[in-house]
Scaffold this motif. Structure first.
Motif: not given
Length: 171
Positions: A27-41
């Motif tokens: 997810i981080t690779y696709r959206i590049t926002h780490r904190y957002e990626a953690e939420d999405l995960t």
């Protein structure tokens, strides 16, 4: 029945431990926002709970990546929709300027400039006025006043410097 529920819970627990970092990186690779990626995960694993009746140890990985892909697509759609709306609002909203206040400030500055101009020596005041308010160039002023161009430029330099210092002290 309880052993089946335990089995589903075990599958989810093991998949969280095994695939959390992989899904986060995906997810981080696709959206590049780490904190957002953690939420999405986290959302991926929460959504996995909805499918726990269908889970099997050999299919859980594919489920996770399918859910992650769908969540990323939804996120990107929302992101670009928000960008589009923000852009539309920015383009359609008039800039919030207070024209009355700007006019008053401009008038005050002009009054202050004219007051300072009155205190300048006569020739400097005349040269500054011709340049500033009548937009005449140094050669035009020199020709009109029968002065050398160098004298006019010197008076303009001194007049502008005095005005800058005056405004700097006022502000």
């Amino acid at each position: 029945m309880e052993t089946i529920a335990n089995t589903y819970d075990d599958i989810i627990t093991r998949s969280y431990e095994e695939y959390y970092q992989v899904i986060l990186n995906y997810i981080t690779y696709r959206i590049t926002h780490r904190y957002e990626a953690e939420d999405l995960t986290q959302d991926v694993f929460v959504r996995l709970l909805d499918y726990k009746q269908m889970l099997r140890p050999d299919t859980v990985k594919y489920f996770l990546f399918t859910i992650a892909r769908n969540i990323v697509i939804d996120y990107i759609r929302r992101y670009y929709k928000k960008q589009e709306i923000d852009s539309y609002i920015y383009d359609t909203m008039s800039t919030s300027t207070n024209e009355t206040e700007e006019k008053i400030i401009g008038d005050d500055l002009m009054t202050m400039e004219r007051t300072r101009l009155a205190a300048m020596p006569e020739q400097r005041r005349l040269i500054y006025t011709l340049n500033r308010f009548e937009n005449k160039t140094s050669p035009e002023i020199a020709n009109e006043l029968n002065l050398s161009c160098r004298t006019v430029e010197n008076h303009l330099f001194l007049g502008r410097r005095e005005m800058r210092e005056f405004f700097r002290n006022c502000i």
